[in-house]
Design an enzyme around this catalytic site. Structure first.
Site, mmCIF file in Angstrom:
data_model
loop_
_atom_site.group_PDB
_atom_site.id
_atom_site.type_symbol
_atom_site.label_atom_id
_atom_site.label_comp_id
_atom_site.label_asym_id
_atom_site.label_seq_id
_atom_site.Cartn_x
_atom_site.Cartn_y
_atom_site.Cartn_z
ATOM 1 N N GLY A 34 1.861 2.658 -2.684
ATOM 2 C CA GLY A 34 1.542 3.447 -3.880
ATOM 3 C C GLY A 34 2.478 3.205 -5.044
ATOM 4 N N SER A 35 2.746 1.923 -5.355
ATOM 5 C CA SER A 35 3.690 1.649 -6.439
ATOM 6 C C SER A 35 3.159 2.153 -7.792
ATOM 7 C CB SER A 35 4.019 0.162 -6.505
ATOM 8 O OG SER A 35 2.842 -0.600 -6.630
ATOM 9 N N SER A 36 1.848 2.137 -7.991
ATOM 10 C CA SER A 36 1.304 2.573 -9.288
ATOM 11 C C SER A 36 1.529 4.066 -9.501
ATOM 12 C CB SER A 36 -0.198 2.303 -9.367
ATOM 13 O OG SER A 36 -0.469 0.993 -8.987
ATOM 14 N N ASP A 84 -1.767 10.331 -3.944
ATOM 15 C CA ASP A 84 -0.584 9.480 -4.077
ATOM 16 C C ASP A 84 0.341 9.986 -5.199
ATOM 17 O OD1 ASP A 84 -2.647 8.889 -5.827
ATOM 18 O OD2 ASP A 84 -2.542 6.725 -5.585
ATOM 19 N N GLY A 133 0.800 -1.218 0.000
ATOM 20 C CA GLY A 133 0.000 0.000 0.000
ATOM 21 C C GLY A 133 0.831 1.266 0.000
ATOM 22 N N ALA A 182 3.805 5.908 -7.972
ATOM 23 C CA ALA A 182 5.254 6.172 -8.034
ATOM 24 C C ALA A 182 5.785 5.845 -9.428
ATOM 25 C CB ALA A 182 5.988 5.357 -6.972
#
Ligand code: MEV
Length: 319
Positions: free
Chosen positions: A93-95, A138, A91, A97
């Site tokens: 926030g890889s998307s 994010d 969670g 980032a």
């Protein structure tokens, strides 16, 4: 090759209510994701991203960038490499980032001179296109870093001066953000007065939280976390595991604690003093959580000069 790194994030206060126009506070964490891009002569797009399970964000970024800046020669070949220090399950926030880092890298590689605001708008459009929902907090965090007071769509993006001393406990369960946002939407449609009252109450807590962070008042911030958690529980997004870790942290002396993000799993966060940090961490572990070692208030998206991403191992442990 142009290489850009972007940080992960943790929502500190205001999740869900931010989707309905209330403010939230988000902090960038020092677990980073690195994207390298380089023009090639093959005429094809080659993506080397062994840790990225969902390539939709990467593909949408490239498509959106080509559509908006097709004069820049983007139709030639392109090589993209991605490495991450954190798993897409926690969670952080890889998307967002990956979206921010890739768009910033493309802007530099093709010298189209996007401003930070251009990158925010383009990245938020990509996230909405792929995910369908989201406030954009994010995306702002990955781009600007630090600790931000934020309103939906970037209507307000205000940097705060201080980070927050927190302990982060991972539940081991990956949250389904889209489903949880949908759940809250259904609740709001069925009980608009009640749920809108919860949203404005959360908004007021966020305003106080901003003051507490700026005044470095940990005790007050902890109490505000706990109040915020009560509203999130009312919205039906907390879980037994989150509640167990939150209760354990408070029993061990945390000033207050709450879930972070959509709920349903992912992480909980507790405000602590430096003296009781160790005790709170042990309590979270004993209660079945995994303590994530992160520092808050990390820098936003930055260019890494002379960096090549070549090895399969990349910069950190595989996700
Ligand atoms: C999810 O991490 C936070 C939500 O507020 C959704 C969003 O703001 O995009 C639930």
């Amino acid at each position: 090759m142009t290489t850009v790194s972007a940080p992960g994030k943790l929502m500190l206060m205001g999740e869900h209510a931010v989707v309905y126009g209330q403010p939230c506070i988000v902090t960038a964490v020092d677990q980073r994701l690195i994207v390298g891009v380089e023009k090639n002569t093959s005429g094809r797009t080659i993506i080397d991203a062994p840790q990225v399970r969902d390539l939709r964000f990467v593909e949408a970024c490239i498509a959106e960038f080509k559509k908006s800046y097709n004069t820049a020669g983007v139709d030639g070949g392109l090589s993209v490499s991605i490495r991450s220090q954190f798993s897409s399950s926690v969670g952080f926030g890889s998307s967002s980032a990956v979206t921010v880092a890739l768009l910033k890298a493309l802007s530099l590689e093709y010298a189209v001179g996007l401003t930070e605001r251009d990158i925010f708008d383009l990245a938020y459009a990509v996230v909405l296109r792929v995910q369908g929902v989201g406030s954009g907090f994010d995306v702002a965090s990955a781009l600007y870093g630090g600790t931000l007071y934020f309103k939906k769509g970037g209507e307000v993006i205000e940097p705060l001066h201080n980070g927050v001393p927190i302990v982060v406990g991972y539940t081991g369960v990956k949250a389904d953000t889209v489903r949880l946002v949908e759940h809250v939407k259904n609740l709001q449609e069925r009980y608009p007065e009640k749920v809108d009252r919860i949203f404005s109450a959360i908004g007021k807590l966020v305003e106080s939280g901003k003051e507490a962070i700026e005044g470095r008042d940990r005790e007050r911030l902890g109490t505000l976390f706990t109040f915020n958690q009560e509203y999130l529980r009312d919205l039906g997004v907390s879980t037994e595991k989150l509640e167990t870790l939150i209760a354990a942290s408070k029993k061990a002396g945390a000033y207050g604690a709450k879930l972070s993000g959509a709920g349903g799993g992912d992480c909980m966060i507790a405000v602590v003093s430096e003296e009781n940090r160790g005790r709170v961490e042990s309590a979270i572990r004993e209660a079945g959580g995994e303590v994530m070692n992160v520092t808050t208030h990390a820098p936003g998206a930055i260019i890494i000069p002379n960096e090549r991403i070549s090895s399969r191992e990349g910069i950190g442990a595989p996700a």
